[in-house]
Design a protein around this motif. Structure first.
Motif, PDB file in Angstrom:
ATOM      1  N   ARG A 114       0.833  -1.214   0.000  1.00  0.00           N
ATOM      2  CA  ARG A 114       0.000   0.000   0.000  1.00  0.00           C
ATOM      3  C   ARG A 114       0.858   1.251   0.000  1.00  0.00           C
ATOM      4  NH1 ARG A 114      -1.010   2.902   4.285  1.00  0.00           N
ATOM      5  NH2 ARG A 114      -2.805   4.317   4.436  1.00  0.00           N
ATOM      6  N   LYS A 115       1.914   1.282   0.823  1.00  0.00           N
ATOM      7  CA  LYS A 115       2.790   2.457   0.915  1.00  0.00           C
ATOM      8  C   LYS A 115       3.523   2.714  -0.397  1.00  0.00           C
ATOM      9  CE  LYS A 115       4.506   4.003   4.542  1.00  0.00           C
ATOM     10  NZ  LYS A 115       4.410   5.257   5.333  1.00  0.00           N
ATOM     11  N   PHE A 116       4.134   1.666  -0.953  1.00  0.00           N
ATOM     12  CA  PHE A 116       4.916   1.845  -2.171  1.00  0.00           C
ATOM     13  C   PHE A 116       4.009   2.126  -3.370  1.00  0.00           C
ATOM     14  CE2 PHE A 116       8.438   0.022   0.222  1.00  0.00           C
ATOM     15  CZ  PHE A 116       9.515   0.739  -0.283  1.00  0.00           C
ATOM     16  N   ARG A 117       2.875   1.453  -3.427  1.00  0.00           N
ATOM     17  CA  ARG A 117       1.967   1.693  -4.547  1.00  0.00           C
ATOM     18  C   ARG A 117       1.429   3.127  -4.512  1.00  0.00           C
ATOM     19  NH1 ARG A 117      -2.771  -2.188  -7.074  1.00  0.00           N
ATOM     20  NH2 ARG A 117      -3.787  -0.554  -8.265  1.00  0.00           N
ATOM     21  N   LYS A 118       1.085   3.600  -3.337  1.00  0.00           N
ATOM     22  CA  LYS A 118       0.580   4.964  -3.190  1.00  0.00           C
ATOM     23  C   LYS A 118       1.634   5.991  -3.601  1.00  0.00           C
ATOM     24  CE  LYS A 118      -1.730   7.986   0.164  1.00  0.00           C
ATOM     25  NZ  LYS A 118      -2.195   8.104   1.575  1.00  0.00           N
ATOM     26  N   ALA A 119       2.911   5.648  -3.381  1.00  0.00           N
ATOM     27  CA  ALA A 119       4.006   6.550  -3.739  1.00  0.00           C
ATOM     28  C   ALA A 119       4.388   6.469  -5.207  1.00  0.00           C
ATOM     29  CB  ALA A 119       5.226   6.240  -2.872  1.00  0.00           C
ATOM     30  N   GLY A 120       3.797   5.514  -5.946  1.00  0.00           N
ATOM     31  CA  GLY A 120       4.020   5.450  -7.378  1.00  0.00           C
ATOM     32  C   GLY A 120       4.822   4.271  -7.873  1.00  0.00           C
ATOM     33  N   ALA A 121       5.216   3.349  -6.991  1.00  0.00           N
ATOM     34  CA  ALA A 121       5.992   2.186  -7.422  1.00  0.00           C
ATOM     35  C   ALA A 121       5.085   1.129  -8.042  1.00  0.00           C
ATOM     36  CB  ALA A 121       6.732   1.586  -6.236  1.00  0.00           C
ATOM     37  N   LYS A 122       5.664   0.308  -8.894  1.00  0.00           N
ATOM     38  CA  LYS A 122       4.951  -0.845  -9.438  1.00  0.00           C
ATOM     39  C   LYS A 122       5.172  -2.025  -8.495  1.00  0.00           C
ATOM     40  CE  LYS A 122       5.257   0.730 -14.211  1.00  0.00           C
ATOM     41  NZ  LYS A 122       5.753   0.455 -15.585  1.00  0.00           N
ATOM     42  N   CYS A 123       4.088  -2.704  -8.134  1.00  0.00           N
ATOM     43  CA  CYS A 123       4.140  -3.720  -7.086  1.00  0.00           C
ATOM     44  C   CYS A 123       3.730  -5.087  -7.614  1.00  0.00           C
ATOM     45  CB  CYS A 123       3.216  -3.318  -5.927  1.00  0.00           C
ATOM     46  SG  CYS A 123       3.682  -1.748  -5.144  1.00  0.00           S
ATOM     47  N   TYR A 124       4.519  -6.103  -7.254  1.00  0.00           N
ATOM     48  CA  TYR A 124       4.277  -7.464  -7.710  1.00  0.00           C
ATOM     49  C   TYR A 124       4.324  -8.420  -6.526  1.00  0.00           C
ATOM     50  CZ  TYR A 124       5.423  -5.366 -12.211  1.00  0.00           C
ATOM     51  OH  TYR A 124       5.442  -4.567 -13.310  1.00  0.00           O
ATOM     52  N   GLN A 125       3.653  -9.553  -6.674  1.00  0.00           N
ATOM     53  CA  GLN A 125       3.654 -10.582  -5.650  1.00  0.00           C
ATOM     54  C   GLN A 125       3.947 -11.926  -6.298  1.00  0.00           C
ATOM     55  OE1 GLN A 125       0.470 -12.750  -2.598  1.00  0.00           O
ATOM     56  NE2 GLN A 125       0.057 -10.655  -3.249  1.00  0.00           N
ATOM     57  N   VAL A 126       4.730 -12.751  -5.600  1.00  0.00           N
ATOM     58  CA  VAL A 126       5.047 -14.095  -6.064  1.00  0.00           C
ATOM     59  C   VAL A 126       4.456 -15.098  -5.075  1.00  0.00           C
ATOM     60  CG1 VAL A 126       6.880 -15.705  -6.693  1.00  0.00           C
ATOM     61  CG2 VAL A 126       7.207 -13.251  -7.067  1.00  0.00           C
ATOM     62  N   GLN A 127       3.665 -16.030  -5.563  1.00  0.00           N
ATOM     63  CA  GLN A 127       3.132 -17.080  -4.707  1.00  0.00           C
ATOM     64  C   GLN A 127       4.290 -17.893  -4.121  1.00  0.00           C
ATOM     65  OE1 GLN A 127       0.297 -19.629  -6.642  1.00  0.00           O
ATOM     66  NE2 GLN A 127       0.052 -20.985  -4.885  1.00  0.00           N
ATOM     67  N   HIS A 128       4.227 -18.197  -2.821  1.00  0.00           N
ATOM     68  CA  HIS A 128       5.340 -18.915  -2.199  1.00  0.00           C
ATOM     69  C   HIS A 128       4.953 -20.298  -1.693  1.00  0.00           C
ATOM     70  CE1 HIS A 128       3.569 -17.321   1.584  1.00  0.00           C
ATOM     71  NE2 HIS A 128       4.089 -18.397   2.117  1.00  0.00           N
ATOM     72  N   ALA A 166      -4.129  -1.465  -1.855  1.00  0.00           N
ATOM     73  CA  ALA A 166      -3.169  -2.255  -1.074  1.00  0.00           C
ATOM     74  C   ALA A 166      -2.804  -3.565  -1.762  1.00  0.00           C
ATOM     75  CB  ALA A 166      -3.739  -2.549   0.305  1.00  0.00           C
ATOM     76  N   LEU A 167      -3.360  -3.806  -2.960  1.00  0.00           N
ATOM     77  CA  LEU A 167      -3.082  -5.041  -3.681  1.00  0.00           C
ATOM     78  C   LEU A 167      -1.946  -4.848  -4.676  1.00  0.00           C
ATOM     79  CD1 LEU A 167      -6.742  -6.205  -4.457  1.00  0.00           C
ATOM     80  CD2 LEU A 167      -5.302  -6.804  -2.492  1.00  0.00           C
ATOM     81  N   SER A 168      -1.250  -5.927  -4.990  1.00  0.00           N
ATOM     82  CA  SER A 168      -0.187  -5.866  -5.993  1.00  0.00           C
ATOM     83  C   SER A 168      -0.784  -5.616  -7.367  1.00  0.00           C
ATOM     84  CB  SER A 168       0.596  -7.189  -6.006  1.00  0.00           C
ATOM     85  OG  SER A 168       1.162  -7.442  -4.739  1.00  0.00           O
ATOM     86  N   HIS A 169      -0.003  -4.976  -8.236  1.00  0.00           N
ATOM     87  CA  HIS A 169      -0.462  -4.767  -9.606  1.00  0.00           C
ATOM     88  C   HIS A 169      -0.560  -6.090 -10.366  1.00  0.00           C
ATOM     89  CE1 HIS A 169       1.143  -0.608  -8.843  1.00  0.00           C
ATOM     90  NE2 HIS A 169       0.011  -0.316  -9.443  1.00  0.00           N
ATOM     91  N   HIS A 170       0.350  -7.016 -10.054  1.00  0.00           N
ATOM     92  CA  HIS A 170       0.398  -8.279 -10.789  1.00  0.00           C
ATOM     93  C   HIS A 170       0.892  -9.373  -9.848  1.00  0.00           C
ATOM     94  CE1 HIS A 170       0.079 -10.049 -14.845  1.00  0.00           C
ATOM     95  NE2 HIS A 170       1.012 -10.891 -14.436  1.00  0.00           N
ATOM     96  N   VAL A 171       0.346 -10.599 -10.000  1.00  0.00           N
ATOM     97  CA  VAL A 171       0.702 -11.715  -9.131  1.00  0.00           C
ATOM     98  C   VAL A 171       1.170 -12.895  -9.987  1.00  0.00           C
ATOM     99  CG1 VAL A 171      -0.053 -13.255  -7.285  1.00  0.00           C
ATOM    100  CG2 VAL A 171      -1.084 -10.977  -7.501  1.00  0.00           C
ATOM    101  N   PHE A 172       2.294 -13.480  -9.611  1.00  0.00           N
ATOM    102  CA  PHE A 172       2.841 -14.653 -10.296  1.00  0.00           C
ATOM    103  C   PHE A 172       2.454 -15.892  -9.502  1.00  0.00           C
ATOM    104  CE2 PHE A 172       5.580 -11.064 -11.367  1.00  0.00           C
ATOM    105  CZ  PHE A 172       5.555 -11.131 -12.754  1.00  0.00           C
ATOM    106  N   TYR A 221      -5.469 -22.469 -11.190  1.00  0.00           N
ATOM    107  CA  TYR A 221      -6.454 -22.425 -10.102  1.00  0.00           C
ATOM    108  C   TYR A 221      -6.339 -21.164  -9.254  1.00  0.00           C
ATOM    109  CZ  TYR A 221      -8.340 -23.531  -5.465  1.00  0.00           C
ATOM    110  OH  TYR A 221      -8.996 -23.483  -4.260  1.00  0.00           O
ATOM    111  N   TRP A 222      -5.105 -20.709  -9.037  1.00  0.00           N
ATOM    112  CA  TRP A 222      -4.891 -19.624  -8.087  1.00  0.00           C
ATOM    113  C   TRP A 222      -5.350 -18.276  -8.601  1.00  0.00           C
ATOM    114  CZ3 TRP A 222      -4.236 -21.710  -3.626  1.00  0.00           C
ATOM    115  CH2 TRP A 222      -3.640 -22.971  -3.547  1.00  0.00           C
ATOM    116  N   LYS A 223      -5.568 -18.124  -9.891  1.00  0.00           N
ATOM    117  CA  LYS A 223      -6.085 -16.856 -10.407  1.00  0.00           C
ATOM    118  C   LYS A 223      -7.432 -16.533  -9.776  1.00  0.00           C
ATOM    119  CE  LYS A 223      -3.923 -17.220 -15.012  1.00  0.00           C
ATOM    120  NZ  LYS A 223      -4.207 -17.273 -16.473  1.00  0.00           N
ATOM    121  N   GLN A 224      -8.379 -17.457  -9.900  1.00  0.00           N
ATOM    122  CA  GLN A 224      -9.708 -17.230  -9.329  1.00  0.00           C
ATOM    123  C   GLN A 224      -9.663 -17.218  -7.809  1.00  0.00           C
ATOM    124  OE1 GLN A 224     -12.350 -16.500 -11.401  1.00  0.00           O
ATOM    125  NE2 GLN A 224     -13.316 -15.876  -9.472  1.00  0.00           N
TER     126      GLN A 224
END
Length: 383
Positions: free
Chosen positions: A94-108, A177-183, A188-191
């Motif tokens: 949320r902090k970085f996205r609000k400041a203008g960064a591109k945000c990504y998440q990787v499933q672990h 507060a969500l990532s722009h894109h998720v790997f 199944y994990w998309k839905q």
């Protein structure tokens, strides 16, 4: 080339296992000029093996990096990665996205709608406790009711009613507060992310496959243990989801059943003290991935690899937690209690597993890091 990639994590062991290899890949393959593994101040960063860092990868406190990049108007030139959707991940996204960064998440790993947690165990260290309470308080005091409700429900209340309430009334307030894109590891994990974490579009996801397949199986010479029983460990105690004495009571009984044939496939964050009885009985602990006579586990993502080894896979229900449907339909047998497991005749059961779970955990021949890098280049001018 991306100027700078930040990779955030809250557990030191995950830096060694997951974050460092990805950071090294980014700089060694020309995806980013610099990669910084960032952490909260409570993380025992001395446990990170710095000898394996590439020259253009460093380790910094996330507060320092955020303050510096914002002060110098550099936030928009960075990419911010998280390794999950914990309170700290969401707070900093949320902090970085609000400041203008591109945000990504990787499933672990394998995700469930709601995992049972012990409240005090979840905040296992005083440093983590203070940090997470500060993050929650910041969101509450700013009257971000939808986001606060989402975080509290996700980890503690675990109500599907509240989940539906959030979808109807607060979905827009959670989006920042969500990532722009998720790997993710499979289709199944998309839905699943759309249903449980309020993402909007299937286009927010890329399937990169199960990285454990490359770590443990692909191009590896596996240790075959013909008479062994391999128990795949999870961090139920270490993550505050189960009391130590309850878990150890179950493991001790299983260790006494299989004795010297027992092999514990440790998690990188496993407390080896939980498996003392195994060692006392002549069994062994390993970080490798053996191919035994049978596998035993609960709902670890590594069971997906076990199911692919053409040997029986048994699942024990534990801690009153649900077993995912794809494991229920694929496993050789599900035990509801440890008593049922102990009384079972393993010697006369030769059934294998029952299905293909590629839809959930896809074993791609192309490495996930390569796919992530290619996607970053395609997204760098717009998300």
């Amino acid at each position: 080339m991306i100027e700078k990639i930040l990779l955030f994590e809250v557990n030191a062991s995950n830096f060694n296992r997951l974050i460092m290899p990805l950071a090294n890949y980014f700089v060694e393959n020309g995806i980013s000029k610099k990669a910084i593994m960032v952490h909260d101040k409570h993380v025992p960063i001395h446990q990170v093996d710095r000898s394996k860092l590439s020259p253009s990868v460093s380790i910094e406190k996330i507060n320092d990096i955020y303050d510096y990049t914002k002060k110098n108007a550099q936030v928009e030139s960075i990419v911010f990665f998280t390794n999950g959707y914990r309170i700290a991940d969401i707070y900093w996204t949320r902090k970085f996205r609000k400041a203008g960064a591109k945000c990504y998440q990787v499933q672990h790993g394998m995700y469930a709608e709601f995992l049972k947690r012990d409240f005090f165990g979840y905040f296992s260290s005083i440093g983590k406790k203070l940090s997470y309470l500060r993050f929650l308080s910041s969101i509450v005091f700013k009257l971000e009711i939808g986001l606060a409700l989402y975080l509290v429900n996700k980890d503690f209340i675990k109500s599907f009613y509240i989940n539906n309430l959030i979808k109807r009334n607060f979905k827009k307030s959670i989006s920042p507060a969500l990532s722009h894109h998720v790997f993710v590891w499979g289709e199944y994990w998309k839905q699943w992310f759309i249903d449980n974490h309020f993402y909007n579009l299937i286009d927010n996801f890329t399937v990169v496959g199960n990285p454990d397949y490359h770590v443990f199986i692909k191009d590896k010479e596996l240790e075959v243990v013909d008479e062994g029983t391999c128990y795949i460990a999870q961090t139920l105690v270490e993550d505050g989801r189960m009391a130590k004495e309850d878990f150890k009571g179950i493991i001790d009984r299983i260790a006494d059943l299989f004795k010297e044939k027992m092999i514990i496939k440790l998690h990188p964050r496993s407390d080896k003290g939980l498996y003392e009885r195994v060692v006392e009985n002549g069994g062994k602990l390993t970080y490798g991935f053996p191919v035994p006579k049978i596998y035993l586990g609960h709902y670890s993502s590594l069971l997906a690899l076990a199911i692919g080894q053409n040997v029986p896979v048994y699942i024990l229900k534990i801690n009153n937690e649900d077993i995912p449907d794809y494991y229920v339909s694929s496993a050789t047998k599900i035990f509801d209690t440890v008593e049922e497991l102990i009384s079972f005749d393993f010697d006369n059961c030769t059934n294998g597993t029952n299905g293909d779970i590629n839809y959930y955990f896809e074993n791609k021949q192309e490495h996930p890091f390569k796919m992530i890098g290619e996607k970053l280049f395609s997204l760098k001018d717009g998300i």
